[in-house]
Design a protein around this motif. Structure first.
Motif, short mmCIF file in Angstrom:
data_model
loop_
_atom_site.label_atom_id
_atom_site.label_comp_id
_atom_site.label_asym_id
_atom_site.label_seq_id
_atom_site.Cartn_x
_atom_site.Cartn_y
_atom_site.Cartn_z
N MET A 1 -55.06 -57.52 64.26
CA MET A 1 -53.82 -58.23 64.13
C MET A 1 -53.10 -57.81 62.85
O MET A 1 -53.71 -57.77 61.79
N LEU A 2 -51.88 -57.53 63.02
CA LEU A 2 -51.05 -57.19 61.88
C LEU A 2 -50.37 -58.44 61.37
O LEU A 2 -49.87 -59.26 62.13
N ARG A 3 -50.39 -58.56 60.11
CA ARG A 3 -49.69 -59.70 59.51
C ARG A 3 -48.20 -59.42 59.51
O ARG A 3 -47.76 -58.28 59.35
N LYS A 4 -47.45 -60.43 59.63
CA LYS A 4 -46.00 -60.27 59.54
C LYS A 4 -45.61 -60.24 58.07
O LYS A 4 -46.09 -61.04 57.27
N ILE A 5 -44.78 -59.29 57.73
CA ILE A 5 -44.31 -59.16 56.36
C ILE A 5 -43.11 -60.08 56.20
O ILE A 5 -42.21 -60.13 57.05
N ASN A 6 -43.12 -60.77 55.11
CA ASN A 6 -42.03 -61.69 54.81
C ASN A 6 -40.72 -60.90 54.75
O ASN A 6 -40.60 -59.95 53.99
N PRO A 7 -39.72 -61.24 55.50
CA PRO A 7 -38.46 -60.48 55.52
C PRO A 7 -37.75 -60.49 54.16
O PRO A 7 -37.10 -59.53 53.78
N LYS A 8 -37.90 -61.58 53.41
CA LYS A 8 -37.27 -61.63 52.09
C LYS A 8 -37.92 -60.62 51.15
O LYS A 8 -37.24 -59.92 50.40
N LEU A 9 -39.24 -60.52 51.21
CA LEU A 9 -39.97 -59.55 50.38
C LEU A 9 -39.63 -58.14 50.80
O LEU A 9 -39.47 -57.25 49.96
N LEU A 10 -39.50 -57.91 52.06
CA LEU A 10 -39.14 -56.58 52.56
C LEU A 10 -37.75 -56.19 52.12
O LEU A 10 -37.50 -55.04 51.75
N SER A 11 -36.83 -57.13 52.11
CA SER A 11 -35.46 -56.82 51.68
C SER A 11 -35.41 -56.52 50.19
O SER A 11 -34.65 -55.66 49.75
N ILE A 12 -36.22 -57.23 49.41
CA ILE A 12 -36.27 -56.96 47.96
C ILE A 12 -36.90 -55.61 47.71
O ILE A 12 -36.42 -54.82 46.89
N ALA A 13 -37.98 -55.28 48.42
CA ALA A 13 -38.69 -54.02 48.21
C ALA A 13 -37.85 -52.83 48.67
O ALA A 13 -38.03 -51.73 48.15
N SER A 14 -36.97 -53.02 49.62
CA SER A 14 -36.16 -51.90 50.10
C SER A 14 -34.81 -51.81 49.39
O SER A 14 -34.04 -50.90 49.67
N ASN A 15 -34.53 -52.71 48.49
CA ASN A 15 -33.28 -52.69 47.74
C ASN A 15 -33.29 -51.47 46.82
O ASN A 15 -34.24 -51.23 46.08
N ARG A 16 -32.23 -50.69 46.83
CA ARG A 16 -32.21 -49.44 46.05
C ARG A 16 -32.20 -49.71 44.54
O ARG A 16 -32.70 -48.91 43.77
N PHE A 17 -31.66 -50.82 44.11
CA PHE A 17 -31.66 -51.13 42.68
C PHE A 17 -33.07 -51.47 42.20
O PHE A 17 -33.48 -51.07 41.12
N VAL A 18 -33.81 -52.19 43.01
CA VAL A 18 -35.19 -52.53 42.67
C VAL A 18 -36.04 -51.27 42.64
O VAL A 18 -36.85 -51.05 41.72
N LEU A 19 -35.84 -50.41 43.64
CA LEU A 19 -36.60 -49.15 43.68
C LEU A 19 -36.26 -48.26 42.48
O LEU A 19 -37.14 -47.64 41.89
N THR A 20 -34.98 -48.21 42.13
CA THR A 20 -34.57 -47.40 40.98
C THR A 20 -35.15 -47.97 39.69
O THR A 20 -35.65 -47.22 38.84
N ALA A 21 -35.11 -49.27 39.53
CA ALA A 21 -35.67 -49.90 38.33
C ALA A 21 -37.18 -49.68 38.26
O ALA A 21 -37.74 -49.40 37.18
N LEU A 22 -37.84 -49.78 39.40
CA LEU A 22 -39.29 -49.55 39.44
C LEU A 22 -39.63 -48.10 39.09
O LEU A 22 -40.56 -47.84 38.32
N ALA A 23 -38.85 -47.17 39.63
CA ALA A 23 -39.07 -45.76 39.32
C ALA A 23 -38.84 -45.49 37.83
O ALA A 23 -39.59 -44.76 37.18
#
Length: 100
Positions: A1-23
């Motif tokens: 069984m695959l767990r469902k990923i929280n859509p809010k967490l997914l939207s934050i993780a895919s945000n380009r500003f968050v990814l840029t800041a993390l990089a």
């Protein structure tokens, strides 16, 4: 069984500003010229240099005290020269005792 990923967490993780800041954060911590480990190394070097400064300031005070003593007393100059540089007067014999 695959767990469902929280859509809010997914939207934050895919945000380009968050990814840029993390990089940028990863780059600054590990790959930059002044990365975290370099900062630690420089901090330890600074503390060693500060200890050296304290040591040399104390040595400078001792040397200045000796200099004042030597300015005032000629016999102290002779004693110092005999002890440190093994100098002697013309009609004296010098004996060196070497300890093993």
């Amino acid at each position: 069984m695959l767990r469902k990923i929280n859509p809010k967490l997914l939207s934050i993780a895919s945000n380009r500003f968050v990814l840029t800041a993390l990089a940028a954060l990863i780059w600054m911590v590990f790959f930059d010229r002044y990365d975290f480990f370099s900062q630690l190394k420089m901090s330890s070097e600074i503390s060693l240099l500060e200890q050296d400064i304290e040591f040399y300031q104390k040595e400078l005070e001792l040397v200045n005290e000796e200099r004042l003593i030597f300015k005032e007393n000629r016999e102290e100059i002779e004693r110092f020269a005999r002890e440190q540089y093994l100098m002697k007067k013309e009609n004296e014999d010098l004996f060196l005792v070497v300890e093993k």
